[in-house]
Design a protein around this motif. Structure first.
Motif, PDB file in Angstrom:
ATOM      1  N   HIS A  78      -8.893  -1.049   7.447  1.00 38.06           N
ATOM      2  CA  HIS A  78      -9.023  -1.236   6.008  1.00 38.06           C
ATOM      3  C   HIS A  78      -9.667  -2.591   5.721  1.00 38.06           C
ATOM      4  O   HIS A  78      -8.994  -3.565   5.385  1.00 38.06           O
ATOM      5  CB  HIS A  78      -7.655  -1.113   5.338  1.00 38.06           C
ATOM      6  N   CYS A  89       0.827  -1.214   0.000  1.00 35.63           N
ATOM      7  CA  CYS A  89       0.000   0.000   0.000  1.00 35.63           C
ATOM      8  C   CYS A  89       0.858   1.260   0.000  1.00 35.63           C
ATOM      9  O   CYS A  89       0.549   2.249  -0.674  1.00 35.63           O
ATOM     10  CB  CYS A  89      -0.932  -0.003   1.200  1.00 35.63           C
ATOM     11  N   CYS A 106      -3.511  -3.363  10.232  1.00 33.56           N
ATOM     12  CA  CYS A 106      -4.020  -2.766   8.985  1.00 33.56           C
ATOM     13  C   CYS A 106      -5.462  -3.146   8.703  1.00 33.56           C
ATOM     14  O   CYS A 106      -6.302  -2.311   8.331  1.00 33.56           O
ATOM     15  CB  CYS A 106      -3.142  -3.183   7.815  1.00 33.56           C
ATOM     16  N   ASP A 140     -13.843  -2.148   1.830  1.00 31.68           N
ATOM     17  CA  ASP A 140     -13.427  -0.748   1.748  1.00 31.68           C
ATOM     18  C   ASP A 140     -12.252  -0.587   0.791  1.00 31.68           C
ATOM     19  O   ASP A 140     -12.186   0.376   0.023  1.00 31.68           O
ATOM     20  CB  ASP A 140     -13.041  -0.226   3.131  1.00 31.68           C
ATOM     21  N   VAL A 141     -11.314  -1.536   0.858  1.00 28.73           N
ATOM     22  CA  VAL A 141     -10.156  -1.466  -0.041  1.00 28.73           C
ATOM     23  C   VAL A 141     -10.608  -1.610  -1.491  1.00 28.73           C
ATOM     24  O   VAL A 141     -10.145  -0.886  -2.380  1.00 28.73           O
ATOM     25  CB  VAL A 141      -9.116  -2.542   0.318  1.00 28.73           C
TER      26      VAL A 141
END
Length: 958
Positions: A423, A393, A419, A427-428
């Motif tokens: 996330h 990321c 993480c 959502d990612v």
């Protein structure tokens, strides 16, 4: 190759004995004796079959060799040195065994093999129940003790090893290699050396080098040309995953595949200057690990977005700008490296550098098309959204610092264990939906807010750059073009069926009672265009093989029955009625649009229809009329927009007053010939274009790389609708031809052209780098079309149109040409301050049009509807094959070669065709008295199929 085991077998034979007396009779036969025992096996026979012996090959044979290899097994001794033993075989592409691969080849080199080994540290579940990703740890950073380093050493990079003394060649294409490295000693050697080293040489950066017999290990073997030697035609990388204790492999890490990479790159082959080339991502990932930050200092700045070089001492001498470690992560670690390279121009930080690797890539599609690399075939292909981590990321989102918390909403995060708490997978995915944002310089935005009034050929909406991945609530309109016709009056009609998310849908009836019913679909504004393109006689070529004419109309105009209205800042002009045009809803769910507002010439051939194409913005001037205009007038302003959905939830909101925002989902352009018996030859396949571009014309961010055609003109084979041989950019001031063959070849070959090409003034198309093999013609072309071996291409040769490469009036001088532009994009082949005249003209209107021929001063008159005028004699032309070749091969030497052998480049049209004008029955007409002929080009004498420099042979040789 055949081998034989020879076995000898002894048998006891029986015989009947006869006892004879002078007068006695024969006795009875005796019983059979028992068989004797088998004899011992004979020795194996010699190899009786064909093999390829590397030391005996000529240089030509070695260069033509295509290799294949298989690792059949790896074992690591459980006692003594834990040096991996690799059993493998090498053959050519036909399976013929290759022997002597460890010996000198014809180039005098013997480094045709390279080996490395790494272990996989598996995924773990953190205390917060989030997944911490797996990662590879390469043992080959550690070197065993030797005469020059009695305590061993640690390398900056994990270069693979090969020692010819450790190779056993069985003489039949099978081999055995024993590593120099004792993997059980790697950790202790590194620890001992680490105690004597000073920062930035921290052995902790090498990770956990413990030899774990229960972990998945991978051996990588590369076979091919040696460093500094002659390359083979096809190197090969073979890998073997195993668990040293003999258990089954259950822990894997497969996020990408080489097949996905080669959709763009065609044939990845890297590091050939150092060892046999690596040709598989399975090799890349075990060397390009986070361990590569070892020896580097931190480059993340204390403030701002300019990185601070922090090279290793070894790199500093030749790459002082190196930024190997950024925010605690290794730039060359595979997830970081690949994301950063592809993010390129869109990176937030400037100054990223690793051994000269370019981090200014202009990615040919939206970088958020994550699934183009992370294909569903890999076991961990979903990790890109399911297992967020800093290494991957932070590569793209590089202004965030996880080590300090700067610009990161979650603050400092020194591990990946937290993480997934913030996330979530969904959502990612949503954050990475491939949607190109609006161009914030578009002409529908006031100048004070950054808009540029002339920038109308762009996107004011969000644009879905991968219609297979749409935001929630978005829908896709697509079209099936059922038929196209042109009647005896030259008027075109299209019959088509609309689809909504794959199901037949209806187009609503027009009504000026409300804005909603001035649009064809509920919750949408905008329209596609309807096109018919064709070929008409030009330059004395009676039946051109290429398109050179078109008519088009907004579908919405025909549906409404009138052209769009306009507002000039003070008053409205109502759009004229389309007299004679009709819109019909058919019983089968299809619709027919008949357009009487344009005339297709009666002598047109290759008639082809299409749906799609339309894009643009509503200008700020037009927006100013919204408050005073009627519903019909205001509703027609969106004729300039592509179909755009207005009710998709934030952030895709649409403004009914500024016409900004909304979501456009480009429908695939659809085309159909009027007659299947009269079609333009096929040259390219759109699927080949989209393999790299995903959706032609769309990129990550218009602020960095502007869209072209807003993704609405998304079929490579339909580019010829507009990008014709007569296409010349004198309006935008770069003075280059923009025929499809010129523009595509010139842009893709920018890296080795001598002149910087662009067909839009101010654009820097010459900076575009081609990611594949530039001489791989079939990356775009259909087989046989580029070398004229296909029958349709061969038949087209006499009728190919010549390219117009000079027209209009050039600037008075270089300074005038450079004004407002970079200057380097102006064609160098034209003279300044010169009027080259007008290009070929076709009157597609319904009434005669006043013209003068030549336009520089000649006979004036009216050109009848459906008639044409030849280009001015002063325009410049290039012959068709020469123009295609010169688009890539534009050196002065090549130019001389072309013109010496009959090709023409930048010649006055009058030198190759003679035309005259006259007025006949009140109309202005041009007549060609001496036509252009394509037999002047002698290209195919040497470059034709089977000739000495066959086009296919000299290009498709990789």
């Amino acid at each position: 190759m055949r081998m034989f085991n020879l076995r000898t077998v002894s048998l006891l034979a029986w015989a009947a004995g006869s006892l004879a007396a002078c007068s006695g009779s024969n006795g009875t036969s005796g019983t059979n004796g028992t068989n004797g025992s088998n004899g011992t096996n004979g020795s194996n026979g010699k190899n009786g079959g064909l093999v390829i012996n590397v030391p005996a090959l000529s240089s030509a044979e070695w260069s033509a060799l295509s290799l294949s290899a298989t690792v059949s097994g790896v074992s690591i001794p459980t006692s003594g040195a834990a040096a991996p033993v690799v059993k493998f075989s090498v053959a050519n592409e036909n399976g013929v065994p290759v022997v002597g691969i460890g010996q000198n080849g014809p180039d005098g080199k013997n480094g045709h093999l390279a080996f490395t080994i790494a272990k996989l540290v598996g995924e773990t579940l953190s205390s917060s129940s989030t997944t911490v990703p797996s990662h590879w740890v390469n043992y080959e950073f550690v070197r065993m003790p030797s005469a020059s380093a009695k305590n061993g050493s640690i390398a900056i990079t994990p270069d693979p090893e090969f020692d010819a003394a450790n190779l056993v060649d069985n003489g039949d294409g099978t081999y055995q290699y024993t590593f120099d490295l004792d993997v059980s000693q790697a950790k202790s050697i590194a620890a001992a050396l680490g105690a004597t080293l000073q920062p930035p040489f921290n052995v902790a950066d090498l990770g956990d080098l413990t030899y774990d017999t229960t972990a998945t290990h991978r051996v990588v073997m590369m076979v091919g040309g040696a460093a500094g030697g002659t390359a083979v035609a096809q190197s090969v990388t073979a890998t073997f995953d195993f668990v040293p204790n003999g258990s089954a492999v259950t822990s894997t890490r497969e996020l990408v595949s080489i097949a996905a990479c080669n959709n763009c790159h065609a044939k990845l082959s890297l590091h050939g200057a150092y060892f046999p080339p690596a040709t598989d991502t399975k090799a890349c990932v075990v060397c390009h690990t986070d361990q590569m930050k070892y020896g580097s200092t931190e480059s993340y700045p204390s403030s701002g977005t300019t990185l601070v070089p922090g090279p290793t001492p070894e790199f500093a001498a030749f790459d002082p700008g190196n930024t190997t470690r950024i925010d605690g992560r290794a730039v060359p670690a595979f997830p970081n490296f690949i994301h950063k390279i592809h993010m390129g121009e869109n990176l937030g930080m400037t100054g990223t550098d690793f051994l000269g690797t370019p981090f200014d890539t202009r990615f040919p599609q939206d970088i958020k098309n994550c699934t183009n690399c992370h294909t569903a075939t890999g076991a961990q292909a979903n990790n890109w959204y399911a297992v967020p981590n800093a290494l991957a990321c932070g590569a793209c989102h590089d202004t965030l610092s996880f080590t300090t918390g700067a610009n990161h909403g979650g603050g400092k995060q020194l591990t990946d264990s937290q993480c997934g708490m913030c996330h979530q997978a969904s959502d990612v995915q949503n954050a990475h939906l491939p949607v190109t944002p609006p161009d914030l310089t578009n002409g529908g935005i006031p100048a004070g807010s950054g808009g540029v009034a002339s920038n109308t050929h762009t996107n004011a909406s969000y644009v879905a750059s991968n219609p297979k991945q749409l935001p929630a609530g978005a829908v896709a309109i697509t079209w099936v073009l059922n038929s196209v016709a042109v009647d005896s009056s030259g008027h075109a009609s299209w019959t088509f069926t609309p689809y909504l998310n794959g199901a037949v849908t209806q187009i609503q009836a027009y009504s000026a009672a409300a804005l909603a019913t001035t649009e064809m679909f509920p919750n949408m504004v905008g329209t596609p265009s309807l096109y018919v393109v064709y070929s008409v006689p030009q330059d004395g070529i009676a039946n051109p093989a290429d398109f050179n004419g078109s008519v088009s109309v907004s579908m919405k105009s025909v549906w409404r029955g009138s052209k769009a209205s306009s507002y000039n800042g003070t008053a409205w002009t109502t759009g004229a009625a389309l007299t004679g045009s009709t819109w019909t809803a058919n019983a089968d769910g299809s619709y027919t649009a008949y357009y009487a507002g344009a005339t297709v010439p009666a002598n047109a051939t290759h008639l082809t229809g299409g749906i799609g194409f339309n894009y643009g913005v509503v200008s700020t001037t037009s927006q100013a009329g919204v408050a005073s205009g009627s519903i019909a007038q205001v509703g027609s302003l969106t004729d300039s927009l592509p179909l755009t959905q207005t009710n998709v939830p934030a952030p895709y909101a649409f403004s009914a007053t500024t016409f900004q925002g909304g979501l456009a989902v480009p429908a695939p352009v659809v085309t159909l010939p009027v007659s299947a018996k009269d079609t333009r030859r096929a040259i390219v396949a759109n699927s080949k274009c989209q393999a790299c571009h995903q959706l032609l014309g769309l990129f990550t961010n218009p602020a960095v790389a502007k869209t072209f055609h807003s993704g609405q003109r998304n079929d490579g084979s339909a580019c010829t609708f507009c990008h014709t041989a007569n296409g010349f950019d004198n309006n935008d001031g770069s003075f280059w031809n923009y025929n499809e063959k010129e523009i595509v070849h010139a842009i893709h070959s920018a890296s080795f052209r001598t002149q910087q090409y662009t067909w839009l003034a101010g654009d820097t198309m010459w900076e575009i780098g081609y990611p594949g093999i530039v001489n791989n013609c079939e990356a775009c072309h259909l087989s046989g079309t580029y070398d004229f071996s296909a029958s349709a291409s061969a038949a087209a040769l006499p009728n190919l149109l010549w390219d117009t490469v000079g027209a209009g009036t050039t600037p008075a001088n270089l300074a005038a040409a450079q004004a407002g532009n970079s200057g380097a994009n102006i064609s160098p082949y034209l003279a300044y301050g010169t009027n080259y005249g007008s290009v070929f003209y076709g009157n597609t209107g319904t009434a005669a049009a006043a013209k003068t021929w030549p336009s520089t001063g000649g006979i004036s008159g009216s050109v009848a509807a459906g008639a044409t005028l030849e280009a001015d004699p002063t325009t410049l032309v290039s012959s068709p094959i020469s123009a295609a070749c010169f688009a890539c091969h534009d050196s002065p030497a090549t130019q001389a070669h072309i013109t010496t052998n009959g090709g023409r480049l930048f010649d006055p049209r009058s030198a190759v065709v003679t035309a005259a004008a006259s007025t006949t029955t009140g109309f202005l007409v041009t007549t060609v008295t001496s036509p252009i002929t394509n037999n002047v080009e002698q290209c195919l004498v040497c470059h034709g199929t089977g000739a000495v420099a066959d086009i296919y042979t000299v290009h498709m040789n990789f």
